[in-house]
Design a protein around this motif. Structure first.
Motif, PDB file in Angstrom:
ATOM      1  N   ALA A  24       0.829  -1.212   0.000  1.00  0.00           N
ATOM      2  CA  ALA A  24       0.000   0.000   0.000  1.00  0.00           C
ATOM      3  C   ALA A  24       0.861   1.259   0.000  1.00  0.00           C
ATOM      4  O   ALA A  24       0.549   2.233  -0.690  1.00  0.00           O
ATOM      5  CB  ALA A  24      -0.943  -0.007   1.204  1.00  0.00           C
ATOM      6  N   LYS A  25       1.943   1.252   0.747  1.00  0.00           N
ATOM      7  CA  LYS A  25       2.827   2.425   0.799  1.00  0.00           C
ATOM      8  C   LYS A  25       3.587   2.615  -0.511  1.00  0.00           C
ATOM      9  O   LYS A  25       3.829   3.742  -0.937  1.00  0.00           O
ATOM     10  CB  LYS A  25       3.817   2.307   1.971  1.00  0.00           C
ATOM     11  CG  LYS A  25       3.179   2.318   3.339  1.00  0.00           C
ATOM     12  CD  LYS A  25       2.314   3.523   3.594  1.00  0.00           C
ATOM     13  CE  LYS A  25       3.115   4.770   3.796  1.00  0.00           C
ATOM     14  NZ  LYS A  25       2.314   5.969   4.075  1.00  0.00           N
ATOM     15  N   LEU A  26       3.967   1.517  -1.158  1.00  0.00           N
ATOM     16  CA  LEU A  26       4.716   1.610  -2.419  1.00  0.00           C
ATOM     17  C   LEU A  26       3.816   1.880  -3.621  1.00  0.00           C
ATOM     18  O   LEU A  26       4.312   2.247  -4.694  1.00  0.00           O
ATOM     19  CB  LEU A  26       5.511   0.327  -2.652  1.00  0.00           C
ATOM     20  CG  LEU A  26       6.662   0.066  -1.688  1.00  0.00           C
ATOM     21  CD1 LEU A  26       7.288  -1.294  -1.958  1.00  0.00           C
ATOM     22  CD2 LEU A  26       7.706   1.168  -1.776  1.00  0.00           C
ATOM     23  N   ASN A  27       2.519   1.698  -3.455  1.00  0.00           N
ATOM     24  CA  ASN A  27       1.560   1.901  -4.543  1.00  0.00           C
ATOM     25  C   ASN A  27       0.460   2.858  -4.084  1.00  0.00           C
ATOM     26  O   ASN A  27      -0.690   2.450  -3.882  1.00  0.00           O
ATOM     27  CB  ASN A  27       0.961   0.556  -4.975  1.00  0.00           C
ATOM     28  CG  ASN A  27       2.006  -0.362  -5.558  1.00  0.00           C
ATOM     29  OD1 ASN A  27       2.365  -0.231  -6.720  1.00  0.00           O
ATOM     30  ND2 ASN A  27       2.514  -1.266  -4.740  1.00  0.00           N
ATOM     31  N   PRO A  28       0.800   4.140  -3.931  1.00  0.00           N
ATOM     32  CA  PRO A  28      -0.178   5.095  -3.382  1.00  0.00           C
ATOM     33  C   PRO A  28      -1.419   5.275  -4.259  1.00  0.00           C
ATOM     34  O   PRO A  28      -2.470   5.661  -3.752  1.00  0.00           O
ATOM     35  CB  PRO A  28       0.613   6.399  -3.261  1.00  0.00           C
ATOM     36  CG  PRO A  28       1.783   6.246  -4.167  1.00  0.00           C
ATOM     37  CD  PRO A  28       2.074   4.768  -4.250  1.00  0.00           C
ATOM     38  N   GLY A  29      -1.327   4.978  -5.540  1.00  0.00           N
ATOM     39  CA  GLY A  29      -2.494   5.088  -6.404  1.00  0.00           C
ATOM     40  C   GLY A  29      -3.524   4.010  -6.125  1.00  0.00           C
ATOM     41  O   GLY A  29      -4.721   4.200  -6.346  1.00  0.00           O
ATOM     42  N   ILE A  30      -3.069   2.871  -5.640  1.00  0.00           N
ATOM     43  CA  ILE A  30      -3.956   1.751  -5.338  1.00  0.00           C
ATOM     44  C   ILE A  30      -4.198   1.667  -3.838  1.00  0.00           C
ATOM     45  O   ILE A  30      -5.306   1.419  -3.397  1.00  0.00           O
ATOM     46  CB  ILE A  30      -3.347   0.421  -5.847  1.00  0.00           C
ATOM     47  CG1 ILE A  30      -3.166   0.473  -7.355  1.00  0.00           C
ATOM     48  CG2 ILE A  30      -4.214  -0.760  -5.437  1.00  0.00           C
ATOM     49  CD1 ILE A  30      -2.400  -0.698  -7.917  1.00  0.00           C
ATOM     50  N   LYS A  31      -3.136   1.863  -3.063  1.00  0.00           N
ATOM     51  CA  LYS A  31      -3.146   1.700  -1.608  1.00  0.00           C
ATOM     52  C   LYS A  31      -3.590   0.291  -1.237  1.00  0.00           C
ATOM     53  O   LYS A  31      -3.174  -0.679  -1.833  1.00  0.00           O
ATOM     54  CB  LYS A  31      -4.003   2.764  -0.934  1.00  0.00           C
ATOM     55  CG  LYS A  31      -3.369   4.124  -0.923  1.00  0.00           C
ATOM     56  CD  LYS A  31      -4.009   4.971   0.106  1.00  0.00           C
ATOM     57  CE  LYS A  31      -3.240   6.271   0.220  1.00  0.00           C
ATOM     58  NZ  LYS A  31      -3.693   7.035   1.321  1.00  0.00           N
ATOM     59  N   TYR A  32      -4.491   0.223  -0.262  1.00  0.00           N
ATOM     60  CA  TYR A  32      -5.040  -1.062   0.176  1.00  0.00           C
ATOM     61  C   TYR A  32      -6.526  -1.065  -0.124  1.00  0.00           C
ATOM     62  O   TYR A  32      -7.220  -0.097   0.127  1.00  0.00           O
ATOM     63  CB  TYR A  32      -4.810  -1.290   1.670  1.00  0.00           C
ATOM     64  CG  TYR A  32      -5.498  -2.536   2.172  1.00  0.00           C
ATOM     65  CD1 TYR A  32      -4.973  -3.779   1.901  1.00  0.00           C
ATOM     66  CD2 TYR A  32      -6.696  -2.462   2.867  1.00  0.00           C
ATOM     67  CE1 TYR A  32      -5.618  -4.937   2.329  1.00  0.00           C
ATOM     68  CE2 TYR A  32      -7.337  -3.610   3.300  1.00  0.00           C
ATOM     69  CZ  TYR A  32      -6.788  -4.838   3.023  1.00  0.00           C
ATOM     70  OH  TYR A  32      -7.424  -5.978   3.440  1.00  0.00           O
ATOM     71  N   VAL A  33      -7.000  -2.172  -0.661  1.00  0.00           N
ATOM     72  CA  VAL A  33      -8.415  -2.347  -0.942  1.00  0.00           C
ATOM     73  C   VAL A  33      -8.888  -3.561  -0.156  1.00  0.00           C
ATOM     74  O   VAL A  33      -8.207  -4.595  -0.130  1.00  0.00           O
ATOM     75  CB  VAL A  33      -8.657  -2.572  -2.452  1.00  0.00           C
ATOM     76  CG1 VAL A  33     -10.126  -2.784  -2.744  1.00  0.00           C
ATOM     77  CG2 VAL A  33      -8.110  -1.409  -3.261  1.00  0.00           C
ATOM     78  N   GLN A  34     -10.034  -3.418   0.476  1.00  0.00           N
ATOM     79  CA  GLN A  34     -10.573  -4.523   1.261  1.00  0.00           C
ATOM     80  C   GLN A  34     -10.645  -5.779   0.397  1.00  0.00           C
ATOM     81  O   GLN A  34     -11.070  -5.738  -0.749  1.00  0.00           O
ATOM     82  CB  GLN A  34     -11.963  -4.176   1.774  1.00  0.00           C
ATOM     83  CG  GLN A  34     -12.521  -5.210   2.721  1.00  0.00           C
ATOM     84  CD  GLN A  34     -13.849  -4.770   3.311  1.00  0.00           C
ATOM     85  OE1 GLN A  34     -14.423  -3.767   2.914  1.00  0.00           O
ATOM     86  NE2 GLN A  34     -14.339  -5.543   4.259  1.00  0.00           N
ATOM     87  N   GLY A  35     -10.180  -6.887   0.947  1.00  0.00           N
ATOM     88  CA  GLY A  35     -10.187  -8.158   0.240  1.00  0.00           C
ATOM     89  C   GLY A  35      -8.823  -8.571  -0.285  1.00  0.00           C
ATOM     90  O   GLY A  35      -8.639  -9.713  -0.677  1.00  0.00           O
ATOM     91  N   MET A  36      -7.870  -7.643  -0.291  1.00  0.00           N
ATOM     92  CA  MET A  36      -6.522  -8.010  -0.742  1.00  0.00           C
ATOM     93  C   MET A  36      -5.944  -9.107   0.135  1.00  0.00           C
ATOM     94  O   MET A  36      -5.176  -9.943  -0.340  1.00  0.00           O
ATOM     95  CB  MET A  36      -5.587  -6.795  -0.749  1.00  0.00           C
ATOM     96  CG  MET A  36      -5.813  -5.843  -1.875  1.00  0.00           C
ATOM     97  SD  MET A  36      -4.608  -4.498  -1.753  1.00  0.00           S
ATOM     98  CE  MET A  36      -4.662  -3.864  -3.409  1.00  0.00           C
TER      99      MET A  36
END
Length: 97
Positions: A45-57
């Motif tokens: 999530a920190k390395l991919n700020p455009g995606i971050k964390y999405v529930q279900g990952m």
């Protein structure tokens, strides 16, 4: 921001496959596996700020993590049974080339 993200991921990870001993919070090893998933998802999530964390990952990562760890343990057991070290395997691979 980091604490909020970590908390969000932790909430989902705590619900990851609760009926499987591999992720059971009743055993130290299961708790360690959950911590590993938590940290992988947080770093992602920190390395991919455009995606971050999405529930279900966590549900996507859990079986992948399981398979990778099982493969690693199987390889380690195979090396112990045969008596090979990783350096021996590298030397053998080089000799075959």
């Amino acid at each position: 921001e980091n604490e909020e993200l970590f908390g969000e991921i932790q909430k989902d990870v705590s619900r990851t496959l609760p009926d499987y001993g591999f992720y059971s919070s009743e055993h130290e090893r299961g708790r360690a596996h959950r911590r590993a998933i938590l940290h992988v998802l947080f770093v992602y999530a920190k390395l991919n700020p455009g995606i971050k964390y999405v529930q279900g990952m966590n549900e996507l990562l859990a079986p992948i993590f399981y398979l990778l760890l099982q493969d690693q343990e199987a390889r380690a057991a195979g090396h112990q049974q045969v008596g090979l070290s990783l350096s021996d395997e590298t030397e053998l691979a080089g000799a075959e080339a």
